[in-house]
Design a protein around this motif. Structure first.
Motif, PDB file in Angstrom:
ATOM      1  N   LEU A  97       0.960  -1.153  -0.181  1.00 29.60           N
ATOM      2  CA  LEU A  97      -0.037  -0.282   0.053  1.00 29.60           C
ATOM      3  C   LEU A  97       0.714   1.319  -0.029  1.00 29.60           C
ATOM      4  CD1 LEU A  97      -2.298  -1.176   2.860  1.00 29.60           C
ATOM      5  CD2 LEU A  97      -2.651  -1.167   0.593  1.00 29.60           C
ATOM      6  N   GLN A  98       0.968   1.944  -1.217  1.00 33.55           N
ATOM      7  CA  GLN A  98       1.694   3.267  -1.205  1.00 33.55           C
ATOM      8  C   GLN A  98       0.829   4.454  -0.980  1.00 33.55           C
ATOM      9  OE1 GLN A  98       3.097   4.757  -5.178  1.00 33.55           O
ATOM     10  NE2 GLN A  98       5.205   4.213  -4.194  1.00 33.55           N
ATOM     11  N   VAL A  99       0.964   5.097   0.079  1.00 39.45           N
ATOM     12  CA  VAL A  99       0.077   6.409   0.501  1.00 39.45           C
ATOM     13  C   VAL A  99       1.088   7.717   0.030  1.00 39.45           C
ATOM     14  CG1 VAL A  99      -1.043   7.588   2.120  1.00 39.45           C
ATOM     15  CG2 VAL A  99      -1.153   4.897   2.180  1.00 39.45           C
ATOM     16  N   LYS A 100       0.295   8.474  -0.816  1.00 38.32           N
ATOM     17  CA  LYS A 100       1.100   9.684  -1.249  1.00 38.32           C
ATOM     18  C   LYS A 100       0.364  10.817  -0.873  1.00 38.32           C
ATOM     19  CE  LYS A 100       3.266   8.227  -5.424  1.00 38.32           C
ATOM     20  NZ  LYS A 100       3.727   8.363  -7.001  1.00 38.32           N
ATOM     21  N   GLY A 101       1.091  11.694   0.202  1.00 34.96           N
ATOM     22  CA  GLY A 101       0.248  12.819   0.887  1.00 34.96           C
ATOM     23  C   GLY A 101       1.030  14.062   0.064  1.00 34.96           C
ATOM     24  N   GLU A 102       0.881  14.968   0.597  1.00 38.86           N
ATOM     25  CA  GLU A 102       1.351  16.575   0.126  1.00 38.86           C
ATOM     26  C   GLU A 102       2.857  16.552   0.250  1.00 38.86           C
ATOM     27  OE1 GLU A 102       0.057  21.150   0.723  1.00 38.86           O
ATOM     28  OE2 GLU A 102      -1.475  19.643   0.499  1.00 38.86           O
ATOM     29  N   ASN A 103       3.348  16.021   1.443  1.00 38.21           N
ATOM     30  CA  ASN A 103       4.630  16.157   1.631  1.00 38.21           C
ATOM     31  C   ASN A 103       5.444  14.895   1.968  1.00 38.21           C
ATOM     32  OD1 ASN A 103       4.754  19.048   1.328  1.00 38.21           O
ATOM     33  ND2 ASN A 103       3.804  19.220   3.328  1.00 38.21           N
ATOM     34  N   PHE A 104       4.663  13.654   1.679  1.00 39.36           N
ATOM     35  CA  PHE A 104       5.295  12.430   2.048  1.00 39.36           C
ATOM     36  C   PHE A 104       4.970  11.352   1.042  1.00 39.36           C
ATOM     37  CE2 PHE A 104       1.353  12.263   4.081  1.00 39.36           C
ATOM     38  CZ  PHE A 104       0.824  10.875   3.883  1.00 39.36           C
ATOM     39  N   VAL A 105       5.738  10.157   1.193  1.00 45.89           N
ATOM     40  CA  VAL A 105       5.177   9.105   0.288  1.00 45.89           C
ATOM     41  C   VAL A 105       5.716   7.982   1.530  1.00 45.89           C
ATOM     42  CG1 VAL A 105       5.748   7.648  -1.547  1.00 45.89           C
ATOM     43  CG2 VAL A 105       5.672  10.096  -1.888  1.00 45.89           C
ATOM     44  N   THR A 106       4.827   7.091   1.636  1.00 50.72           N
ATOM     45  CA  THR A 106       5.078   6.019   2.447  1.00 50.72           C
ATOM     46  C   THR A 106       4.463   4.362   2.006  1.00 50.72           C
ATOM     47  OG1 THR A 106       5.014   5.037   4.724  1.00 50.72           O
ATOM     48  CG2 THR A 106       3.120   6.108   4.062  1.00 50.72           C
ATOM     49  N   GLU A 107       5.071   3.530   2.331  1.00 52.28           N
ATOM     50  CA  GLU A 107       4.503   1.986   1.998  1.00 52.28           C
ATOM     51  C   GLU A 107       4.631   1.404   3.145  1.00 52.28           C
ATOM     52  OE1 GLU A 107       7.227   0.654  -1.205  1.00 52.28           O
ATOM     53  OE2 GLU A 107       6.700   2.067  -2.548  1.00 52.28           O
ATOM     54  N   ASP A 108       3.440   0.549   3.158  1.00 54.61           N
ATOM     55  CA  ASP A 108       3.065  -0.465   4.171  1.00 54.61           C
ATOM     56  C   ASP A 108       2.896  -1.739   3.242  1.00 54.61           C
ATOM     57  OD1 ASP A 108       1.913   0.897   7.109  1.00 54.61           O
ATOM     58  OD2 ASP A 108       2.525   2.130   5.294  1.00 54.61           O
ATOM     59  N   THR A 109       3.288  -2.938   3.882  1.00 53.94           N
ATOM     60  CA  THR A 109       3.173  -4.203   3.331  1.00 53.94           C
ATOM     61  C   THR A 109       2.234  -4.899   3.927  1.00 53.94           C
ATOM     62  OG1 THR A 109       5.508  -3.901   2.552  1.00 53.94           O
ATOM     63  CG2 THR A 109       4.485  -6.141   2.251  1.00 53.94           C
ATOM     64  N   VAL A 110       1.318  -5.734   3.264  1.00 58.25           N
ATOM     65  CA  VAL A 110       0.318  -6.486   3.943  1.00 58.25           C
ATOM     66  C   VAL A 110       0.745  -8.129   3.376  1.00 58.25           C
ATOM     67  CG1 VAL A 110      -2.159  -7.086   4.229  1.00 58.25           C
ATOM     68  CG2 VAL A 110      -1.353  -4.643   4.261  1.00 58.25           C
ATOM     69  N   PHE A 111       0.986  -9.032   4.290  1.00 60.92           N
ATOM     70  CA  PHE A 111       1.057 -10.370   3.881  1.00 60.92           C
ATOM     71  C   PHE A 111      -0.008 -10.991   4.165  1.00 60.92           C
ATOM     72  CE2 PHE A 111       5.058  -8.421   5.187  1.00 60.92           C
ATOM     73  CZ  PHE A 111       5.748  -8.804   3.935  1.00 60.92           C
ATOM     74  N   ILE A 133      -8.568 -17.189   4.180  1.00 59.35           N
ATOM     75  CA  ILE A 133      -7.475 -16.275   4.632  1.00 59.35           C
ATOM     76  C   ILE A 133      -7.114 -17.073   6.051  1.00 59.35           C
ATOM     77  CG2 ILE A 133      -6.853 -14.227   5.461  1.00 59.35           C
ATOM     78  CD1 ILE A 133      -8.760 -13.085   3.531  1.00 59.35           C
ATOM     79  N   THR A 134      -5.977 -17.417   6.330  1.00 61.35           N
ATOM     80  CA  THR A 134      -5.717 -17.951   7.671  1.00 61.35           C
ATOM     81  C   THR A 134      -4.881 -17.222   8.608  1.00 61.35           C
ATOM     82  OG1 THR A 134      -3.502 -19.010   6.408  1.00 61.35           O
ATOM     83  CG2 THR A 134      -5.440 -20.258   6.615  1.00 61.35           C
ATOM     84  N   ARG A 135      -4.014 -16.129   8.033  1.00 59.51           N
ATOM     85  CA  ARG A 135      -3.351 -15.274   8.783  1.00 59.51           C
ATOM     86  C   ARG A 135      -3.072 -14.007   7.936  1.00 59.51           C
ATOM     87  NH1 ARG A 135       2.835 -15.863  10.222  1.00 59.51           N
ATOM     88  NH2 ARG A 135       2.963 -14.163  11.724  1.00 59.51           N
ATOM     89  N   VAL A 136      -3.013 -12.835   8.571  1.00 61.85           N
ATOM     90  CA  VAL A 136      -2.545 -11.618   8.005  1.00 61.85           C
ATOM     91  C   VAL A 136      -1.459 -10.821   8.918  1.00 61.85           C
ATOM     92  CG1 VAL A 136      -3.447  -9.421   6.929  1.00 61.85           C
ATOM     93  CG2 VAL A 136      -4.878 -11.557   6.919  1.00 61.85           C
ATOM     94  N   ARG A 137      -0.792 -10.247   8.290  1.00 64.45           N
ATOM     95  CA  ARG A 137       0.211  -9.368   9.157  1.00 64.45           C
ATOM     96  C   ARG A 137       0.753  -8.365   8.263  1.00 64.45           C
ATOM     97  NH1 ARG A 137       3.423 -13.135   6.701  1.00 64.45           N
ATOM     98  NH2 ARG A 137       5.503 -12.823   6.341  1.00 64.45           N
ATOM     99  N   ALA A 138       1.338  -7.320   8.849  1.00 62.57           N
ATOM    100  CA  ALA A 138       1.596  -6.000   8.117  1.00 62.57           C
ATOM    101  C   ALA A 138       2.713  -5.289   8.781  1.00 62.57           C
ATOM    102  CB  ALA A 138       0.514  -5.066   8.189  1.00 62.57           C
TER     103      ALA A 138
END
Length: 170
Positions: A97-111, A133-138
């Motif tokens: 998940l790549q989130v782009k704001g006005e002054n930032f870009v961040t990436e979170d990964t979901v497994f 779905i058996t398990r989810v982590r981020a």
């Protein structure tokens, strides 16, 4: 003889045409579902688990084994929910998940760990895969947690399967 041939030939031709026409529907009446894409649906939530709206731009992609990425959702703004397909060959899907704001870009990964269950509706239709779905982590900076809301992933994506809990007010 010519009279017999003149009378029988059109009758035989009509008979064979009728037999051919009647046999066609039996070969073409395949009941394959038109919408046979299995999608996993995600709901954007705040840290308390209440449905919210992500104010920033969201891109969702999945890394491939060969090092490239597959873009699954491009430049979604004011996102409340989204649905993306699941793989049918891997035991775990990786979603970025790549989130782009006005002054930032961040990436979170979901497994997303899951089972892959083939479903055959007809020998004439392609196989589809349902999942459990058996398990989810981020991991990352914006996601607080990912909650399994509905483990069974099939044709019905109307109920969110996963809740994405963001740390700050999305």
């Amino acid at each position: 003889m010519n009279l017999l041939r003149t009378l029988l030939l059109p009758l035989l031709t009509a008979t064979w045409m009728l037999i051919g026409t009647l046999s066609l529907p039996s070969c073409s009446s395949i009941d394959c579902p038109v919408q046979n894409t299995v999608m996993c649906s995600y709901l954007v939530c705040n840290a308390e688990g209440v449905a919210a709206e992500l104010q920033d731009t969201l891109n969702v992609f999945s890394p491939r084994v060969n090092g490239t990425d597959t873009l699954l959702l491009n430049r979604s703004v004011r996102t409340k929910s989204f649905s993306i397909p699941m793989s049918f060959s891997l035991a775990e899907d990786t979603i970025v998940l790549q989130v782009k704001g006005e002054n930032f870009v961040t990436e979170d990964t979901v497994f997303v760990e899951k089972t892959n269950e083939p479903r055959f509706e007809s020998v004439d239709c392609q196989a589809v895969y349902f999942h459990t779905i058996t398990r989810v982590r981020a991991k990352g900076t914006l996601l607080e947690d990912v909650i399994i809301n509905k483990a069974s992933v099939d044709y019905d994506a109307s109920t969110p399967h996963l809740h994405l809990l963001f740390k700050s007010n999305p």
